[in-house]
Design a protein around this motif. Sequence first.
Motif, short mmCIF file in Angstrom:
data_model
loop_
_atom_site.label_atom_id
_atom_site.label_comp_id
_atom_site.label_asym_id
_atom_site.label_seq_id
_atom_site.Cartn_x
_atom_site.Cartn_y
_atom_site.Cartn_z
N UNK A 13 -14.11 7.48 20.22
CA UNK A 13 -14.69 7.13 18.86
C UNK A 13 -13.69 5.70 18.49
N UNK A 14 -14.16 4.67 18.15
CA UNK A 14 -13.58 3.43 17.56
C UNK A 14 -14.29 3.26 16.33
N UNK A 15 -13.35 2.98 15.31
CA UNK A 15 -13.43 2.63 13.85
C UNK A 15 -13.39 1.09 13.73
N UNK A 16 -14.24 0.44 13.16
CA UNK A 16 -14.20 -0.90 12.69
C UNK A 16 -14.10 -1.15 11.39
N UNK A 17 -13.13 -1.62 11.12
CA UNK A 17 -12.62 -1.89 9.66
C UNK A 17 -13.23 -3.68 9.12
N UNK A 18 -13.73 -3.74 7.89
CA UNK A 18 -13.88 -5.04 7.76
C UNK A 18 -14.04 -5.08 6.06
N UNK A 34 -10.93 0.19 -8.05
CA UNK A 34 -12.13 1.01 -7.63
C UNK A 34 -11.84 2.21 -7.10
N UNK A 35 -10.65 2.78 -7.05
CA UNK A 35 -9.86 3.83 -6.18
C UNK A 35 -10.25 3.98 -4.89
N UNK A 36 -10.64 2.60 -4.39
CA UNK A 36 -10.89 2.87 -2.81
C UNK A 36 -9.52 3.02 -2.04
N UNK A 37 -8.52 2.57 -2.67
CA UNK A 37 -7.06 2.81 -2.01
C UNK A 37 -6.92 4.37 -1.61
N UNK A 38 -7.13 5.03 -2.53
CA UNK A 38 -7.01 6.64 -2.49
C UNK A 38 -7.81 7.23 -1.23
N UNK A 39 -9.13 6.60 -1.33
CA UNK A 39 -10.35 7.18 -0.16
C UNK A 39 -9.73 6.57 1.11
N UNK A 40 -9.08 5.28 0.74
CA UNK A 40 -9.23 4.80 2.11
C UNK A 40 -7.97 5.49 2.89
N UNK A 41 -6.84 5.93 2.11
CA UNK A 41 -5.67 6.61 2.60
C UNK A 41 -6.26 7.83 3.24
N UNK A 42 -7.02 8.66 2.69
CA UNK A 42 -7.65 10.08 2.97
C UNK A 42 -8.27 9.72 4.43
N UNK A 78 2.91 -0.15 0.24
CA UNK A 78 3.87 0.78 1.11
C UNK A 78 3.19 1.54 1.91
N UNK A 79 2.55 2.69 1.04
CA UNK A 79 1.88 4.12 1.34
C UNK A 79 0.78 3.77 2.46
N UNK A 80 0.08 2.47 2.25
CA UNK A 80 -0.68 2.21 3.24
C UNK A 80 -0.14 1.87 4.71
N UNK A 81 0.97 1.24 4.46
CA UNK A 81 1.83 0.66 5.84
C UNK A 81 2.36 2.05 6.53
N UNK A 82 2.88 3.01 5.73
CA UNK A 82 3.34 4.18 6.13
C UNK A 82 2.08 5.01 7.04
#
Length: 95
Positions: A13-18, A34-42, A78-82
């Motif tokens: 499977x390949x994920x494409x993010x844009x 918009x709370x997308x950060x938390x959803x994206x981390x999950x 920083x959490x995203x980079x981790x």
Amino acid sequence: MGSCLPRGIGMSKTIILSDLHIGDMSDADDFYTSENFEKFILFLEYIKDDEEFEKIIIAGDFFKLWQCKVEKILQMYVDLWKVLLKLKETKKEII
């Protein structure tokens, strides 16, 4: 109709993010407010733990560079980079 792949060989499977437009966590940063950060981390944690995902392609507009400084974005998320580093450690290809 049967598969054309030899037995034991599955499809990866390949994920494409844009167009995430990650900003600096200010009020103008829609990705954060918009709370997308938390959803994206999950979502990334899910991908990290799923062995079928092998490749993540960042197709464009990952950052909101026309509005925010790169240094500020790197500092605030920083959490995203981790999580991205953990993905890399699982041998998933990030393009």
